[in-house]
Design a protein around this motif. Structure first.
Motif, mmCIF file in Angstrom:
data_model
loop_
_atom_site.group_PDB
_atom_site.id
_atom_site.type_symbol
_atom_site.label_atom_id
_atom_site.label_comp_id
_atom_site.label_asym_id
_atom_site.label_seq_id
_atom_site.Cartn_x
_atom_site.Cartn_y
_atom_site.Cartn_z
ATOM 1 N N LYS A 53 -0.987 19.523 -0.443
ATOM 2 C CA LYS A 53 0.329 19.528 -1.105
ATOM 3 C C LYS A 53 0.259 18.851 -2.473
ATOM 4 N N GLY A 54 -0.535 17.791 -2.570
ATOM 5 C CA GLY A 54 -0.704 17.117 -3.866
ATOM 6 C C GLY A 54 -1.374 18.025 -4.877
ATOM 7 N N LEU A 55 -2.391 18.760 -4.431
ATOM 8 C CA LEU A 55 -3.067 19.712 -5.306
ATOM 9 C C LEU A 55 -2.131 20.844 -5.714
ATOM 10 N N THR A 56 -1.302 21.292 -4.769
ATOM 11 C CA THR A 56 -0.350 22.365 -5.062
ATOM 12 C C THR A 56 0.648 21.931 -6.135
ATOM 13 N N LEU A 57 1.070 20.669 -6.087
ATOM 14 C CA LEU A 57 1.964 20.156 -7.139
ATOM 15 C C LEU A 57 1.334 20.331 -8.516
ATOM 16 N N LEU A 58 0.072 19.955 -8.625
ATOM 17 C CA LEU A 58 -0.630 20.062 -9.907
ATOM 18 C C LEU A 58 -0.841 21.517 -10.306
ATOM 19 N N LEU A 59 -1.052 22.368 -9.340
ATOM 20 C CA LEU A 59 -1.213 23.797 -9.600
ATOM 21 C C LEU A 59 0.098 24.374 -10.137
ATOM 22 N N GLU A 60 1.213 24.001 -9.515
ATOM 23 C CA GLU A 60 2.527 24.481 -9.949
ATOM 24 C C GLU A 60 2.875 23.998 -11.359
ATOM 25 N N GLU A 61 2.397 22.805 -11.714
ATOM 26 C CA GLU A 61 2.660 22.249 -13.050
ATOM 27 C C GLU A 61 1.623 22.720 -14.069
ATOM 28 N N GLN A 62 0.700 23.557 -13.632
ATOM 29 C CA GLN A 62 -0.367 24.119 -14.468
ATOM 30 C C GLN A 62 -1.283 23.050 -15.064
ATOM 31 N N ILE A 63 -1.469 21.979 -14.301
ATOM 32 C CA ILE A 63 -2.404 20.923 -14.675
ATOM 33 C C ILE A 63 -3.798 21.293 -14.174
ATOM 34 N N VAL A 64 -3.835 22.039 -13.084
ATOM 35 C CA VAL A 64 -5.088 22.591 -12.579
ATOM 36 C C VAL A 64 -4.920 24.094 -12.395
ATOM 37 N N TYR A 65 -6.044 24.784 -12.348
ATOM 38 C CA TYR A 65 -6.026 26.210 -12.063
ATOM 39 C C TYR A 65 -7.042 26.490 -10.963
ATOM 40 N N LYS A 66 -6.839 27.603 -10.286
ATOM 41 C CA LYS A 66 -7.669 27.947 -9.137
ATOM 42 C C LYS A 66 -8.647 29.057 -9.514
ATOM 43 N N LYS A 67 -9.900 28.862 -9.109
ATOM 44 C CA LYS A 67 -10.909 29.922 -9.195
ATOM 45 C C LYS A 67 -11.198 30.339 -7.764
ATOM 46 N N ARG A 68 -10.896 31.559 -7.470
ATOM 47 C CA ARG A 68 -11.039 32.064 -6.104
ATOM 48 C C ARG A 68 -12.444 31.784 -5.552
ATOM 49 N N GLY A 69 -12.463 31.124 -4.421
ATOM 50 C CA GLY A 69 -13.717 30.829 -3.741
ATOM 51 C C GLY A 69 -14.478 29.628 -4.293
ATOM 52 N N LEU A 70 -14.017 29.063 -5.414
ATOM 53 C CA LEU A 70 -14.732 27.943 -6.041
ATOM 54 C C LEU A 70 -13.956 26.633 -6.024
ATOM 55 N N GLY A 71 -12.645 26.709 -5.964
ATOM 56 C CA GLY A 71 -11.827 25.502 -5.958
ATOM 57 C C GLY A 71 -10.874 25.440 -7.134
ATOM 58 N N MET A 72 -10.438 24.230 -7.435
ATOM 59 C CA MET A 72 -9.490 24.007 -8.525
ATOM 60 C C MET A 72 -10.167 23.240 -9.643
ATOM 61 N N PHE A 73 -9.700 23.529 -10.862
ATOM 62 C CA PHE A 73 -10.301 22.982 -12.069
ATOM 63 C C PHE A 73 -9.218 22.510 -13.022
ATOM 64 N N VAL A 74 -9.551 21.566 -13.878
ATOM 65 C CA VAL A 74 -8.610 20.981 -14.840
ATOM 66 C C VAL A 74 -8.371 21.971 -15.988
ATOM 67 N N THR A 75 -7.097 22.197 -16.316
ATOM 68 C CA THR A 75 -6.758 23.094 -17.420
ATOM 69 C C THR A 75 -7.017 22.414 -18.766
ATOM 70 N N THR A 76 -7.111 23.201 -19.792
ATOM 71 C CA THR A 76 -7.345 22.704 -21.145
ATOM 72 C C THR A 76 -6.222 21.771 -21.602
ATOM 73 N N GLU A 77 -5.003 22.091 -21.222
ATOM 74 C CA GLU A 77 -3.834 21.339 -21.680
ATOM 75 C C GLU A 77 -3.439 20.199 -20.740
ATOM 76 N N ALA A 78 -4.175 19.986 -19.685
ATOM 77 C CA ALA A 78 -3.768 19.054 -18.622
ATOM 78 C C ALA A 78 -3.424 17.662 -19.127
ATOM 79 N N LYS A 79 -4.329 17.044 -19.861
ATOM 80 C CA LYS A 79 -4.104 15.661 -20.291
ATOM 81 C C LYS A 79 -2.847 15.554 -21.150
ATOM 82 N N GLN A 80 -2.688 16.449 -22.099
ATOM 83 C CA GLN A 80 -1.516 16.416 -22.977
ATOM 84 C C GLN A 80 -0.236 16.649 -22.184
#
Length: 126
Positions: A53-80
């Protein structure tokens, strides 16, 4: 980090905030793989669904993105995005509370500004 299970903030929100802190501190950078829900569950001794659920929050806020089968990764704009969000939400609320308290204590605007300047520079107020 220690999670506060007795507090009013849900555990999954604390997980999301911890990950945000890791991003702000450059422990996680653009395109870095984020901990999986199972890694987070083990790290904090919580249910994997809660971590998810914590990861989903970040996904919904576009702080992380999902790569199918690989996991979640930090977006370019995340820190800002996190910095802007925290300024807009937390800092504004804190300043409003300080201003209200200063009024109750009859602290002038000039005195309040001086207190802020001293606190920011790490000096003791005279």
């Amino acid at each position: 980090m220690q999670l506060n299970s007795d507090g009013t903030k849900p555990i999954y929100v604390q997980i999301a905030e911890w990950l945000e802190n890791e991003i702000i501190a450059d422990q996680l950078r653009t395109d870095d793989k984020v901990y999986s829900q199972y890694q987070l569950a083990e790290l904090f001794n919580i249910n994997p669904a809660t971590a998810g659920k914590g990861l989903t929050l970040l996904l919904e806020e576009q702080i992380v993105y999902k790569k199918r089968g690989l996991g979640m990764f930090v977006t370019t704009e995340a820190k800002q995005m996190i910095l802007v969000k925290r300024r807009n939400e937390r800092l504004t609320t804190m300043v409003q509370e300080i201003v209200l308290e200063a009024r109750r204590l009859m602290v002038s605007e000039d005195e309040l500004i001086e207190l802020i300047k001293c606190a920011r520079s790490g000096e003791e107020r005279k």
